[in-house]
Scaffold this motif. Structure first.
Motif, PDB file in Angstrom:
ATOM      1  N   VAL A   1       7.077  -1.305   4.399  1.00 37.83           N
ATOM      2  CA  VAL A   1       7.322   0.066   4.825  1.00 37.83           C
ATOM      3  C   VAL A   1       6.202   0.929   4.263  1.00 37.83           C
ATOM      4  CG1 VAL A   1       8.884   2.046   4.667  1.00 37.83           C
ATOM      5  CG2 VAL A   1       9.809  -0.269   4.902  1.00 37.83           C
ATOM      6  N   VAL A   2       5.596   1.759   5.094  1.00 37.94           N
ATOM      7  CA  VAL A   2       4.474   2.590   4.681  1.00 37.94           C
ATOM      8  C   VAL A   2       4.947   3.647   3.682  1.00 37.94           C
ATOM      9  CG1 VAL A   2       2.662   4.176   5.438  1.00 37.94           C
ATOM     10  CG2 VAL A   2       3.321   2.226   6.877  1.00 37.94           C
TER      11      VAL A   2
ATOM     12  N   SER B   1      14.873  -2.146   2.090  1.00 40.03           N
ATOM     13  CA  SER B   1      14.741  -1.896   0.663  1.00 40.03           C
ATOM     14  C   SER B   1      13.687  -0.810   0.488  1.00 40.03           C
ATOM     15  CB  SER B   1      14.336  -3.182  -0.073  1.00 40.03           C
ATOM     16  OG  SER B   1      13.035  -3.579   0.306  1.00 40.03           O
ATOM     17  N   LYS B   2      13.316  -0.518  -0.759  1.00 40.59           N
ATOM     18  CA  LYS B   2      12.341   0.541  -0.998  1.00 40.59           C
ATOM     19  C   LYS B   2      10.962   0.200  -0.437  1.00 40.59           C
ATOM     20  CE  LYS B   2      14.552   2.287  -5.205  1.00 40.59           C
ATOM     21  NZ  LYS B   2      14.398   2.527  -6.671  1.00 40.59           N
ATOM     22  N   SER B   3      10.648  -1.089  -0.397  1.00 37.51           N
ATOM     23  CA  SER B   3       9.287  -1.469  -0.019  1.00 37.51           C
ATOM     24  C   SER B   3       9.173  -2.203   1.308  1.00 37.51           C
ATOM     25  CB  SER B   3       8.676  -2.353  -1.111  1.00 37.51           C
ATOM     26  OG  SER B   3       9.462  -3.522  -1.290  1.00 37.51           O
ATOM     27  N   ALA B   4      10.299  -2.687   1.855  1.00 41.24           N
ATOM     28  CA  ALA B   4      10.196  -3.511   3.064  1.00 41.24           C
ATOM     29  C   ALA B   4      11.450  -3.406   3.920  1.00 41.24           C
ATOM     30  CB  ALA B   4       9.944  -4.973   2.687  1.00 41.24           C
TER      31      ALA B   4
ATOM     32  N   GLN C   1      11.257 -11.932  -5.679  1.00 34.85           N
ATOM     33  CA  GLN C   1      11.550 -10.573  -6.123  1.00 34.85           C
ATOM     34  C   GLN C   1      13.035 -10.369  -6.435  1.00 34.85           C
ATOM     35  OE1 GLN C   1       9.785 -11.190  -3.141  1.00 34.85           O
ATOM     36  NE2 GLN C   1       7.870 -11.084  -4.306  1.00 34.85           N
ATOM     37  N   ARG C   2      13.837 -11.423  -6.216  1.00 30.47           N
ATOM     38  CA  ARG C   2      15.292 -11.380  -6.468  1.00 30.47           C
ATOM     39  C   ARG C   2      15.994 -10.353  -5.590  1.00 30.47           C
ATOM     40  NH1 ARG C   2      13.354 -15.365  -8.685  1.00 30.47           N
ATOM     41  NH2 ARG C   2      13.617 -15.885 -10.888  1.00 30.47           N
TER      42      ARG C   2
END
Length: 385
Positions: free
Chosen positions: A352-353, A310-313, A262-263
């Motif tokens: 992250v939910v 990050s936004k997702s994890a 995902q860089r």
């Protein structure tokens, strides 16, 4: 006693040429890192029972540096190829190189310089013109390297901040001087730098912005910036120019990495499995750098060393006792991520939910540790380091 020997024959021209030592190249190069063996023409014909044997005696060829060339070595073929690509000139020649800190600086036979770091190559821009000093000339300037033509007769060079010139014990950086070029690493790019040649203090010339051109060029030889080795190279370069000690940045190897596809993620590296550091990379981190991990006693419970969101994890880096082979990490009852334990460390990108506006993710982490047989040997939270 007479011997019936065959008539003497002249060697073919191509054979003679292959046997000729390349003295031209040896004379034009500086002292090399090692010693090369030289076969001495002590050929003894041993005639016994009508059989002739050739015996060669070898002696070490001792390389001696020319006066004023101490610290100058010969660049490798890879070094030369990287600089030729950066210059856009496949005919460019260099047989002299200086290593300062984490930089290699090649001095070309045409007077052009090239700096190589772990991840980049720097050359003078097309528009740059040599800048005159009170004595000598600056023909190359990058973020830390200054190079050019020294004052006549100079034998040493140092770089100092101008305000520290008269200060006893002022910190200086020492470079290399030859009769035809000098190189010094200031460790920073500062317009208030002065050069000191022997006992002559010479203010640094004004070098305008845009004096250098830089390009991506990896010491590994792999052009892909998203390999673990090249992420290490980029972290190392930016840490060095941010003031880190060169010795502390040597010999790091990848251990665990998350988010490479995902860089965006975190790389955990080790040095001889005795020291560890992390480097965060991604779009929001233009200059990634090393964060050295603390030396902790062997923990009985898992310890959260650091995390990066990050936004997702939430990327979690922790330490746990070595009897545990895998861990499953989650945020409370959320999705769990399984990660290996290597050198007593683990790295997990925990999702992250979506819509979860709660803070303190670290305090809500839940971990299950399993041994090689798959048995649960720990379940619970993580302690803070």
């Amino acid at each position: 006693m007479a011997f019936d020997l065959p008539p003497r024959r002249t060697l073919p021209a191509d054979v003679k040429e292959r046997m000729r030592p390349d003295f031209t190249e040896a004379a034009g190069s500086s002292a090399r890192r090692g010693r090369a063996p030289l076969a001495v023409a002590a050929v003894v014909l041993l005639i016994a029972g009508g059989v002739a044997a050739a015996q060669f005696v070898t002696q070490p060829f001792m390389q001696h540096a020319r006066p004023g060339s101490e610290g100058v070595i010969t660049p490798s073929g890879m070094d030369l190829a990287r600089c030729r690509t950066a210059l856009g000139d496949q005919d460019w020649q260099s047989s002299e190189m200086v290593e300062l800190g984490l930089s290699k600086v090649l001095a070309g036979r045409d007077g052009r310089f090239c700096e190589l770091t772990r991840s980049k190559a720097f050359v003078a821009s097309q528009s740059f013109r040599p800048a005159a000093l009170q004595e000598g000339t600056v023909t190359f300037r990058t973020f830390g390297i200054i190079a050019g033509v020294p004052p006549k007769g100079a034998r040493t060079v140092q770089a100092r901040l101008r305000q520290d010139i008269a200060s006893p014990g002022a910190k200086t950086t020492v470079g290399v001087v030859t009769p035809h070029f000098f190189v010094v690493d200031t460790s920073y790019k500062d317009i208030y730098t002065d050069l000191v040649f022997d006992d002559r203090i010479i203010p640094m010339a004004d070098v305008p912005e845009g004096s250098m051109a830089q390009s991506q060029s990896f010491e590994s030889g792999d052009p892909d910036p998203w390999t673990a080795t090249n992420v290490i190279a980029r972290c190392t370069d930016s840490s060095y120019r941010s003031g880190a000690n060169a010795e502390d940045l040597q010999n790091w190897s990848p251990l665990l990495i998350s988010g490479l596809d995902q860089r965006e993620g975190v790389l955990l590296a080790h040095r001889e499995h005795d020291a560890w550091a992390t480097c965060v990379f991604g779009p929001g981190v233009p200059e990634p750098h090393w964060e050295h991990l603390p030396s902790l006693p062997k923990p009985e419970k898992p310890v959260l060393i650091t995390s990066h969101g990050s936004k997702s994890a939430l990327v979690v880096v922790g330490r746990i006792k070595r009897s545990i082979d895998t861990v499953e990490v989650s945020i409370e009852e959320g999705e769990a991520v399984t990660a290996d334990v290597v050198d007593g460390h683990f790295l997990a990108a925990v999702p992250v939910v979506a819509g979860d506006s709660s803070l303190n993710y670290e305090d809500r982490l839940h971990l299950v540790g399993r041994n090689s047989a798959g048995e649960v040997v720990y379940e619970g939270g993580l302690e803070r380091s």
